[in-house]
Scaffold this active site. Structure first.
Site, PDB file in Angstrom:
ATOM      1  N   LYS A 171      58.548 -16.118  84.007  1.00  0.00           N
ATOM      2  CA  LYS A 171      58.101 -17.170  83.088  1.00  0.00           C
ATOM      3  C   LYS A 171      58.862 -17.000  81.773  1.00  0.00           C
ATOM      4  O   LYS A 171      58.612 -16.076  81.009  1.00  0.00           O
ATOM      5  CB  LYS A 171      56.597 -17.067  82.807  1.00  0.00           C
ATOM      6  CG  LYS A 171      56.103 -18.301  82.069  1.00  0.00           C
ATOM      7  CD  LYS A 171      54.926 -18.033  81.178  1.00  0.00           C
ATOM      8  CE  LYS A 171      55.279 -17.417  79.865  1.00  0.00           C
ATOM      9  NZ  LYS A 171      56.196 -18.197  79.008  1.00  0.00           N
ATOM     10  N   GLU A 247      58.113  -4.460  76.037  1.00  0.00           N
ATOM     11  CA  GLU A 247      59.167  -4.329  75.009  1.00  0.00           C
ATOM     12  C   GLU A 247      58.731  -5.215  73.851  1.00  0.00           C
ATOM     13  O   GLU A 247      58.787  -6.444  73.948  1.00  0.00           O
ATOM     14  CB  GLU A 247      60.506  -4.825  75.564  1.00  0.00           C
ATOM     15  CG  GLU A 247      61.023  -4.064  76.768  1.00  0.00           C
ATOM     16  CD  GLU A 247      61.761  -2.793  76.387  1.00  0.00           C
ATOM     17  OE1 GLU A 247      61.865  -2.490  75.190  1.00  0.00           O
ATOM     18  OE2 GLU A 247      62.206  -2.097  77.299  1.00  0.00           O
ATOM     19  N   CYS A 281      64.710  -8.103  67.779  1.00  0.00           N
ATOM     20  CA  CYS A 281      63.754  -7.003  67.648  1.00  0.00           C
ATOM     21  C   CYS A 281      64.413  -5.776  67.029  1.00  0.00           C
ATOM     22  O   CYS A 281      63.744  -4.919  66.487  1.00  0.00           O
ATOM     23  CB  CYS A 281      63.172  -6.673  69.008  1.00  0.00           C
ATOM     24  SG  CYS A 281      64.461  -6.437  70.242  1.00  0.00           S
ATOM     25  N   GLU A 376      57.461  -7.621  60.487  1.00  0.00           N
ATOM     26  CA  GLU A 376      58.732  -8.057  61.069  1.00  0.00           C
ATOM     27  C   GLU A 376      59.091  -9.418  60.441  1.00  0.00           C
ATOM     28  O   GLU A 376      58.359 -10.387  60.630  1.00  0.00           O
ATOM     29  CB  GLU A 376      58.497  -8.216  62.581  1.00  0.00           C
ATOM     30  CG  GLU A 376      59.693  -7.950  63.421  1.00  0.00           C
ATOM     31  CD  GLU A 376      59.387  -8.107  64.916  1.00  0.00           C
ATOM     32  OE1 GLU A 376      58.283  -8.528  65.293  1.00  0.00           O
ATOM     33  OE2 GLU A 376      60.299  -7.820  65.697  1.00  0.00           O
TER      34      GLU A 376
HETATM   35  P1  NAD Z   1      55.784 -14.052  71.888  1.00  0.00           P
HETATM   36  O1  NAD Z   1      54.997 -12.823  72.127  1.00  0.00           O
HETATM   37  O2  NAD Z   1      55.171 -15.159  71.141  1.00  0.00           O
HETATM   38  O3  NAD Z   1      56.280 -14.677  73.256  1.00  0.00           O
HETATM   39  C1  NAD Z   1      56.957 -13.911  74.239  1.00  0.00           C
HETATM   40  C2  NAD Z   1      56.626 -14.460  75.595  1.00  0.00           C
HETATM   41  O4  NAD Z   1      55.234 -14.317  75.817  1.00  0.00           O
HETATM   42  C3  NAD Z   1      56.929 -15.940  75.769  1.00  0.00           C
HETATM   43  O5  NAD Z   1      57.352 -16.168  77.089  1.00  0.00           O
HETATM   44  C4  NAD Z   1      55.576 -16.590  75.547  1.00  0.00           C
HETATM   45  O6  NAD Z   1      55.433 -17.815  76.229  1.00  0.00           O
HETATM   46  C5  NAD Z   1      54.660 -15.558  76.150  1.00  0.00           C
HETATM   47  N1  NAD Z   1      53.291 -15.598  75.653  1.00  0.00           N
HETATM   48  C6  NAD Z   1      52.827 -16.085  74.484  1.00  0.00           C
HETATM   49  N2  NAD Z   1      51.491 -15.952  74.423  1.00  0.00           N
HETATM   50  C7  NAD Z   1      51.109 -15.367  75.573  1.00  0.00           C
HETATM   51  C8  NAD Z   1      49.859 -14.962  76.108  1.00  0.00           C
HETATM   52  N3  NAD Z   1      48.741 -15.118  75.443  1.00  0.00           N
HETATM   53  N4  NAD Z   1      49.853 -14.372  77.325  1.00  0.00           N
HETATM   54  C9  NAD Z   1      50.991 -14.182  78.009  1.00  0.00           C
HETATM   55  N5  NAD Z   1      52.199 -14.550  77.574  1.00  0.00           N
HETATM   56  C10 NAD Z   1      52.257 -15.127  76.358  1.00  0.00           C
HETATM   57  O7  NAD Z   1      57.127 -13.551  71.211  1.00  0.00           O
HETATM   58  P2  NAD Z   1      58.392 -14.432  70.789  1.00  0.00           P
HETATM   59  O8  NAD Z   1      58.072 -15.078  69.491  1.00  0.00           O
HETATM   60  O9  NAD Z   1      58.857 -15.285  71.919  1.00  0.00           O
HETATM   61  O10 NAD Z   1      59.502 -13.310  70.610  1.00  0.00           O
HETATM   62  C11 NAD Z   1      59.659 -12.616  69.439  1.00  0.00           C
HETATM   63  C12 NAD Z   1      59.039 -11.239  69.553  1.00  0.00           C
HETATM   64  O11 NAD Z   1      59.631 -10.562  70.657  1.00  0.00           O
HETATM   65  C13 NAD Z   1      59.331 -10.393  68.343  1.00  0.00           C
HETATM   66  O12 NAD Z   1      58.200  -9.656  67.982  1.00  0.00           O
HETATM   67  C14 NAD Z   1      60.450  -9.480  68.827  1.00  0.00           C
HETATM   68  O13 NAD Z   1      60.556  -8.283  68.122  1.00  0.00           O
HETATM   69  C15 NAD Z   1      60.061  -9.274  70.243  1.00  0.00           C
HETATM   70  N6  NAD Z   1      61.211  -8.842  71.047  1.00  0.00           N
HETATM   71  C16 NAD Z   1      61.242  -7.560  71.521  1.00  0.00           C
HETATM   72  C17 NAD Z   1      62.337  -7.121  72.242  1.00  0.00           C
HETATM   73  C18 NAD Z   1      62.400  -5.715  72.779  1.00  0.00           C
HETATM   74  O14 NAD Z   1      63.224  -5.448  73.632  1.00  0.00           O
HETATM   75  N7  NAD Z   1      61.556  -4.797  72.329  1.00  0.00           N
HETATM   76  C19 NAD Z   1      63.389  -7.985  72.500  1.00  0.00           C
HETATM   77  C20 NAD Z   1      63.328  -9.282  72.007  1.00  0.00           C
HETATM   78  C21 NAD Z   1      62.220  -9.696  71.290  1.00  0.00           C
END
Ligand code: NAD
Length: 476
Positions: A171, A247, A281, A376
């Protein structure tokens, strides 16, 4: 492009309801995409579960051939897929194309690793028994990926999962499903058996999570995204005791010591900070510079920040695109305002931009208490803090004083310092003198609030393997 459809059991599937994907640079709708519900998600799990026995039994050499083909298709289409990514995510075309090539490399590395998922024989305590460890795939995997790296975040999960013999339901973020569809097209053409890889596009991530968490056929969830959602998934996974990799967010410190190559350090920080408009990130969030080189470092970073051309990523002259949405822009502005209110100074010439564009910004006189040093920012803001002579231990303590622990950067030419400081930093990844953070062979991942699990390298594959321990009596 498969007209915004989902991929379930080898079939492209549409839904009555669709959701819009927006270009962050223009605010225009780029496409409408299938909005999968619980039923279609369950069908995707059905397909992945049906495909599992065949895929895990297929000889590793054969699986590797298909995976390699997928990597080649991705590389061959890097520019076209890059354009799709820029349209829905905003990053400059060159950056997007580079990400597709790097994403393909993750798939290729995993394809090669497929043939090296070894078992073990452990010395037994008796002549009448033998102990074997058999590597087995964990089973059906659900992967949830973010919008900031819409291709490489997918291939970093997909590669090791498929290498281990798992089948996958992916997803992607609802903000960037088109890049995922482009990846799915490559996989389909590469010849994966139906159901080995399934793509569920949906605007209701919570519903997707509830569905896969309640389905005991899903044995592992691999998530990349925010710490808040990661925490929620950890709680949800408890009932069915599913394996999880998370992650999560980061708050990367950079330490620039007085013996560093200051010009190279500024160039490295500018690259890491302004790439993807700071939406990474691993993006530097607190830049601790020794006071003896702070002026030189700041001047160079400001020069590089001001050389950046901000605009629509489709324009070949643009080197930094917009932020993903209005909420992201508002957060970045809030962090800058908070810093300025509490005594920080703007080192860059700050020209306000229209739309979701934010200028590359360098702040000096920053303190550890400011919002920008605690949350962040996820935007193109480089906060500079200083430290003095004899304060090595103190600056490492300041760097470690965060709930996060993903990446840290260190700039010094003193070997003893490299060893001491990289050992003392409480982060999953330390980059010394600008070395890259995410090559496919490196086990990328965090500690503390940045999550657990590793992606990349042998350890990344092991995250998708169960070792079955077989103790054999010889019956003598
Ligand atoms: P997010 O948590 O809002 O979304 C990530 C994913 O989770 C998306 O596919 C989203 O649809 C899904 N999601 C959202 N709410 C959900 C729920 N309640 N249940 C299940 N899935 C859900 O994050 P984002 O804004 O898309 O990404 C940015 C974040 O990701 C930042 O905090 C960044 O640091 C982190 N990030 C971490 C890494 C790593 O490798 N550690 C890499 C890239 C991004």
């Amino acid at each position: 492009m498969k007209m915004g459809q989902a991929l379930v059991g080898g079939h492209w599937r549409d839904t009555a309801e669709r959701f819009a994907v927006t270009d962050p640079a223009t605010g225009e709708t780029v496409a409408e995409v299938a909005d999968c519900d619980r039923k279609l998600t369950t069908e995707a799990v059905d397909a992945a579960a049906s495909a599992l026995p065949g895929w895990r039994a297929m000889p590793a050499h054969q699986r590797a051939v298909i995976m390699r083909r997928a990597a080649e298709l991705l590389t061959g289409r890097a520019e076209a897929i890059g354009a799709v990514m820029t349209a829905e995510q905003g990053k400059p075309l060159a950056e997007a194309t580079g990400e597709v090539v790097a994403g393909a490399d993750h798939l290729l590395w995993s394809a090669e690793e497929t043939r090296r998922v070894y078992g073990e024989t452990i010395p037994s305590t008796s002549t009448d028994t033998r102990i074997w460890l058999l590597p087995e795939p964990v089973g059906v995997v659900a992967a949830i990926t973010p919008w900031n790296f819409p291709v490489s975040m997918i291939t970093r999960k997909l590669g090791p999962a498929l290498a281990a013999g798992c089948t996958v339901v992916l997803k992607p973020s609802e903000l960037t499903p088109l890049s995922a569809i482009a990846v799915a097209e490559c996989l389909t053409e590469a010849g994966f058996p139906p159901g080995v890889f399934n793509l569920v596009t949906t605007s209701r991530p919570q519903e997707f999570a509830e569905t896969i968490m309640a389905d005991s056929r899903v044995r592992k969830v691999s998530f990349t995204g925010s710490t808040a959602v990661g925490r929620q998934l950890i709680r949800q996974s408890a009932d069915d005791v599913k394996r999880l990799s998370v992650e999560l967010g980061g708050h990367a410190p950079v330490l620039v010591f007085p013996d560093a190559d200051v010009t190279a350090a500024a160039a490295g920080v500018a690259r890491a900070k302004f790439m993807n408009a700071g939406q990474a990130c691993t993006s530097p969030n607190r830049i601790y510079v020794h006071e003896s080189v702070a002026a030189e470092f700041t001047d160079e970073l400001v020069r590089l920040a001001e050389a950046i051309t901000v605009g629509n990523g489709m324009d070949p002259d643009v080197t930094m695109g917009p932020l993903i949405d209005d909420r992201a822009l508002a957060k970045v502005r809030r962090h800058v305002e908070d810093a300025l209110t509490h005594g920080a100074r703007l080192a860059t010439t700050h020209r306000e931009r229209t739309g979701r564009l934010h200028p590359p910004t360098v702040l000096t006189g920053v303190t550890d208490e400011m919002l920008v040093c605690r949350q962040e920012t996820f935007g193109p803001v480089a906060p500079i803090l200083t430290f003095g002579t004899g304060e090595d231990a103190d600056v490492v303590a300041r760097a470690n004083a965060t709930p996060y622990g993903l990446a840290a950067y260190l700039w010094t030419r003193d070997l003893g310092r490299v060893v001491r400081v990289s050992e003392e930093l409480q982060f999953g990844i330390v980059s010394v003198n600008g070395a890259p953070l995410a090559p496919p062979q490196g086990p990328f991942g965090g500690v503390k609030g940045s999550g657990y699990g590793r992606e990349g390298g042998r350890h990344g594959v092991e995250d998708f393997v169960e070792y079955k321990y077989v103790n054999v009596g010889l019956g003598r």
